[in-house]
Motif scaffolding. Structure first.
Motif, mmCIF file in Angstrom:
data_model
loop_
_atom_site.group_PDB
_atom_site.id
_atom_site.type_symbol
_atom_site.label_atom_id
_atom_site.label_comp_id
_atom_site.label_asym_id
_atom_site.label_seq_id
_atom_site.Cartn_x
_atom_site.Cartn_y
_atom_site.Cartn_z
ATOM 1 N N GLY B 352 0.796 -1.221 0.000
ATOM 2 C CA GLY B 352 0.000 0.000 0.000
ATOM 3 C C GLY B 352 0.829 1.272 0.000
ATOM 4 N N HIS B 353 2.145 1.153 0.031
ATOM 5 C CA HIS B 353 3.010 2.341 -0.007
ATOM 6 C C HIS B 353 4.354 1.905 -0.567
ATOM 7 C CE1 HIS B 353 5.395 0.882 3.334
ATOM 8 N NE2 HIS B 353 4.253 0.443 3.838
ATOM 9 N N THR B 354 5.310 2.828 -0.641
ATOM 10 C CA THR B 354 6.627 2.429 -1.139
ATOM 11 C C THR B 354 7.717 2.890 -0.189
ATOM 12 O OG1 THR B 354 6.556 4.402 -2.512
ATOM 13 C CG2 THR B 354 6.108 2.318 -3.607
ATOM 14 N N SER B 355 7.386 2.994 1.095
ATOM 15 C CA SER B 355 8.377 3.441 2.059
ATOM 16 C C SER B 355 9.209 2.256 2.535
ATOM 17 C CB SER B 355 7.681 4.106 3.239
ATOM 18 O OG SER B 355 8.627 4.320 4.261
ATOM 19 N N LEU B 356 10.529 2.429 2.480
ATOM 20 C CA LEU B 356 11.420 1.311 2.820
ATOM 21 C C LEU B 356 11.289 0.850 4.257
ATOM 22 C CD1 LEU B 356 14.783 2.222 1.061
ATOM 23 C CD2 LEU B 356 13.204 0.400 0.502
ATOM 24 N N ARG B 357 10.706 1.715 5.120
ATOM 25 C CA ARG B 357 10.660 1.374 6.538
ATOM 26 C C ARG B 357 9.848 0.112 6.809
ATOM 27 N NH1 ARG B 357 8.347 6.477 8.778
ATOM 28 N NH2 ARG B 357 7.740 6.535 6.600
ATOM 29 N N SER B 358 8.776 -0.099 6.045
ATOM 30 C CA SER B 358 7.996 -1.296 6.340
ATOM 31 C C SER B 358 7.785 -2.166 5.114
ATOM 32 C CB SER B 358 6.668 -0.912 6.983
ATOM 33 O OG SER B 358 6.085 0.115 6.243
ATOM 34 N N THR B 363 11.386 -10.513 -2.229
ATOM 35 C CA THR B 363 11.819 -11.634 -3.060
ATOM 36 C C THR B 363 11.022 -12.886 -2.732
ATOM 37 O OG1 THR B 363 13.985 -10.665 -2.759
ATOM 38 C CG2 THR B 363 13.900 -12.736 -3.953
ATOM 39 N N ALA B 364 10.753 -13.075 -1.427
ATOM 40 C CA ALA B 364 9.984 -14.246 -1.028
ATOM 41 C C ALA B 364 8.509 -14.084 -1.378
ATOM 42 C CB ALA B 364 10.158 -14.477 0.482
ATOM 43 N N VAL B 365 8.019 -12.861 -1.303
ATOM 44 C CA VAL B 365 6.604 -12.631 -1.601
ATOM 45 C C VAL B 365 6.338 -12.844 -3.092
ATOM 46 C CG1 VAL B 365 4.760 -10.921 -1.611
ATOM 47 C CG2 VAL B 365 6.334 -11.035 0.316
ATOM 48 N N SER B 366 7.197 -12.278 -3.939
ATOM 49 C CA SER B 366 6.991 -12.423 -5.376
ATOM 50 C C SER B 366 8.335 -12.397 -6.114
ATOM 51 C CB SER B 366 6.095 -11.289 -5.884
ATOM 52 O OG SER B 366 6.138 -11.264 -7.280
ATOM 53 N N PRO B 367 8.850 -13.601 -6.426
ATOM 54 C CA PRO B 367 10.148 -13.678 -7.114
ATOM 55 C C PRO B 367 10.153 -12.944 -8.455
ATOM 56 C CG PRO B 367 9.420 -15.849 -6.388
ATOM 57 C CD PRO B 367 8.277 -14.918 -6.154
ATOM 58 N N LEU B 438 7.130 -9.348 5.959
ATOM 59 C CA LEU B 438 6.275 -8.989 7.076
ATOM 60 C C LEU B 438 4.961 -9.761 6.936
ATOM 61 C CD1 LEU B 438 6.851 -5.150 6.938
ATOM 62 C CD2 LEU B 438 7.878 -6.765 8.514
ATOM 63 N N PRO B 439 4.348 -10.112 8.059
ATOM 64 C CA PRO B 439 3.115 -10.927 7.998
ATOM 65 C C PRO B 439 2.012 -10.273 7.170
ATOM 66 C CG PRO B 439 3.647 -10.252 10.267
ATOM 67 C CD PRO B 439 4.812 -9.911 9.439
ATOM 68 N N ASP B 440 1.853 -8.943 7.290
ATOM 69 C CA ASP B 440 0.737 -8.334 6.547
ATOM 70 C C ASP B 440 0.997 -8.340 5.042
ATOM 71 O OD1 ASP B 440 2.768 -6.623 7.114
ATOM 72 O OD2 ASP B 440 1.525 -4.817 7.128
#
Lengths: 124, 507
Positions: B352-358, B363-367, B438-440
């Protein structure tokens, strides 16, 4: 230089300096007014390019001499463009006012936030 | 009269009218817009073919001859840029259609399609304009459309960003108009070829002033330091498709205008040392800005600013090799920069955003997404064998040939900037793509997979893949592309072919 020409030069100078001064203000209304003044300045400088500006356009004077129509055509196009965009700017300024209840140009929040990122490290 | 030349300008305008009429039926609107842009791509391909070998195609719209009429000119440079821009415009449109189908965007498609096509017309007209005033009109069409586009899906943040963007662009437009007035006062004409001939007799000081004024005018729009502040404030805030197309095209149109005016009008004037300093400042300041940001879109915007510096550097060399390097760099950068922003749009799906903090472990979510980021990112950083590497080598080689202490300083700054770009890119890579997700983010992925909008998301992924492919094509096709770039550069530095072709009917 003829009197009307000189008058135009002075007007252009005043409009440019006033326009840039207003552009650098905090209030959005002044910024918009600055843009309006700058637009007038540019259009008047287009007029200035014609030495025979005092002659009538199109129909000609006693000897059939006319002023140069090209700068006038260009100024007309430019007026339409600046007019349209000024309206758009006013609408935007109104949206800012609706959102924030003032028309100040706010600080760049992202920059402030990134500036603050360093602080915790310094204090610890 | 060569009607072909008018295609890239007239067809999108007609398409915009059609898209407006079809606003009640989204599907027909999508098809008509895509077909319109496909026609522009085809037209640009034909134009590139006509100008092969350095020919210059001219048409006098309205039937008036050169110094008075509206002249449209297509030389190899224009044709090349027309083709690349129209391909990118088409792909970004398809991406936007995918977003609309999947319902991931709050933009209003019925508004977006017509304005987007008007923007296309403005971009194409700017590339083809044969006189200064028409160039101004092309810029205005493009910018007015962009004002409307940047306010799509309006939020408070976007209102602020578009206010900055509009005021800055408008200021530069007004200065442009002032420049036109000064040129007209000096030469009595605004036709580029005619001005080029008549400026030759003007006093060198006046010409230097005009050259600098036009450098400032287009420099604001190209975001060269110290006139770059507005760009990282406005581009990243807009919705994905808009920031992609703005980052890819709008600054490049301004760079094109700098190239055109400096080579054609002010060929004899030496402001190259000023331009070299500007290039150094742009490269270094831009990339240092990128290193401290923590939003991927803002990082990419600062990288964009920094890489405009490379183009100014090549232009300042004022040699065939230098300008050819710039042209290849332009092509490479248009494609790669658009890809980066589209990929960021895909990232936004998961978080939902592009901030590196979260963001962690993409890579694991979408290779596939990781691959889509990795390839253009390497190209942007100038790693061999990607197109960014070819472009930078071409520029550095040209610089080394030119020599001189200032050029060498700029070269060192360029190498440094490349390394720092790599660092900025790897910061993103390490922080966003490595690690455990992250889980979300995993939840978001599961939800997206279940969602009814899979078709649209597939379109988005495929078009992003196509953009990555286009980037690879720029790398693989480096040989023929550089050949075109060299022909175009020779044409630009010579200038006579252009002037002769335009003025043919005048005598």
């Amino acid at each position: 230089m003829s009197a009307p020409g000189l008058l135009l030069v002075v007007a252009v100078a005043v409009l440019y300096s006033g326009g840039f001064y207003l552009l650098l203000q905090r209030s959005l209304m002044r910024v918009v007014l600055g843009i309006v003044m700058l637009g007038h300045a540019a259009n008047l400088s287009l007029m200035l390019t014609d030495e025979a500006i005092t002659l009538p356009p199109l129909l000609g004077g006693p000897q059939g001499e006319i002023s140069d129509p090209l700068p006038q055509a260009m100024a007309l196009t430019a007026i339409v463009i600046t007019f349209g965009v000024t309206t758009f700017l006013l609408a935007l300024a109104y949206r800012v006012w609706l959102g924030d209840n003032n028309d100040e140009v706010p600080d760049d929040l992202e920059d402030r936030r990134i500036g603050r990122l360093r602080e915790p490290e310094d204090s610890s | 009269m060569n009607l072909m030349i008018a295609v890239p300008f007239v067809v999108p305008l007609l398409g915009a009218a059609l898209a407006l009429l079809l606003r009640r039926s989204p599907r027909a609107q999508r098809v008509s817009s895509a077909v319109t842009l496909a026609v522009v791509v085809a037209g640009a391909t034909l134009l590139l073919d006509t100008t092969a070998g350095g020919a210059v195609a001219v048409t006098q719209a309205g039937g008036w001859d050169a110094p008075l009429g509206i002249t449209l000119v297509v030389d190899p440079l224009s044709a090349l840029l027309l083709l690349v821009s129209s391909v990118v415009l088409l792909l970004v449109l398809l991406y936007a259609v995918g977003q609309d189908i999947s319902g991931l965007s709050r933009a209003m498609p019925q508004v977006f399609h017509p304005i987007y096509l008007v923007l296309t017309a403005g971009v194409c007209l700017s590339f083809m304009a044969g006189d200064l005033f028409n160039l101004f009109v092309g810029f205005e069409i493009m910018l007015t459309a962009s004002y409307a586009l940047i306010t799509q899906a309006l939020t408070r943040e976007r209102v602020r960003a578009s206010m900055i963007y509009t005021v800055v662009s408008l200021t530069s437009s007004i200065l442009f108009l002032t420049g036109i007035a000064l040129v007209y006062a000096l030469t009595g004409t605004v036709n580029l070829a005619d001005v080029a001939e008549k400026l030759g007799g003007a006093p060198p000081e006046l010409r230097a002033v005009l050259a600098l004024l036009f450098l400032v005018v287009f420099g604001i729009k190209a975001a060269i330091v110290p006139m770059h502040f507005w760009l990282p404030d406005s581009y990243p805030v807009a919705i994905t498709r808009i920031s992609a197309i703005f980052a890819a095209l709008l600054t490049k149109v301004a760079v094109y205008a700098i190239i055109r005016t400096q080579t054609l009008l002010f060929a004899g004037d030496d402001i190259s040392s000023v331009m070299l300093w500007i290039a150094i400042a742009t490269m270094v300041v831009g990339i240092l800005g990128a290193l401290v940001q923590d939003d991927i879109n803002r990082i990419m915007s600062f990288v964009l600013v920094s890489h405009i510096g490379f183009m100014i550097f090549g232009l300042a060399l004022n040699t065939v090799a230098g300008i050819a390097g710039v042209l290849y760099y332009l092509v490479h950068h248009i494609v790669v920069q658009a890809t980066m922003f589209l990929v960021n749009g895909l990232v936004r799906q998961y978080v939902g955003h592009t901030s590196l903090r979260s963001i962690r472990g993409l890579t694991a979510v979408s290779p596939v997404l990781a691959l889509f980021f990795f390839l253009p990112a390497l190209s942007l950083a100038g790693m061999p064998p990607m197109s960014g590497f070819v472009a930078k080598v071409a520029l550095f080689e040209a610089g080394a040939q030119a020599g001189g202490w200032l050029v060498w300083t700029a070269l060192v700054a360029g190498v440094l900037t490349s390394l720092l770009t790599l660092m900025a890119i790897f910061r993103v890579w390490v922080r966003a793509f490595w690690g455990t997700p992250l889980p979300d983010m995993l939840e978001a992925r599961a939800e997206l997979r279940r969602g009814p909008d899979v078709a649209g998301r597939r379109v988005m992924a495929v078009t992003t893949g196509a953009m990555v492919g286009a980037g690879i094509a720029v790398t693989v096709g480096a040989g023929p592309l550089l050949e075109i770039a060299f022909t175009a550069a020779e044409d630009l530095l010579d200038g006579d072919a252009y002037i002769e072709a335009v003025m043919e009917g005048a005598t």
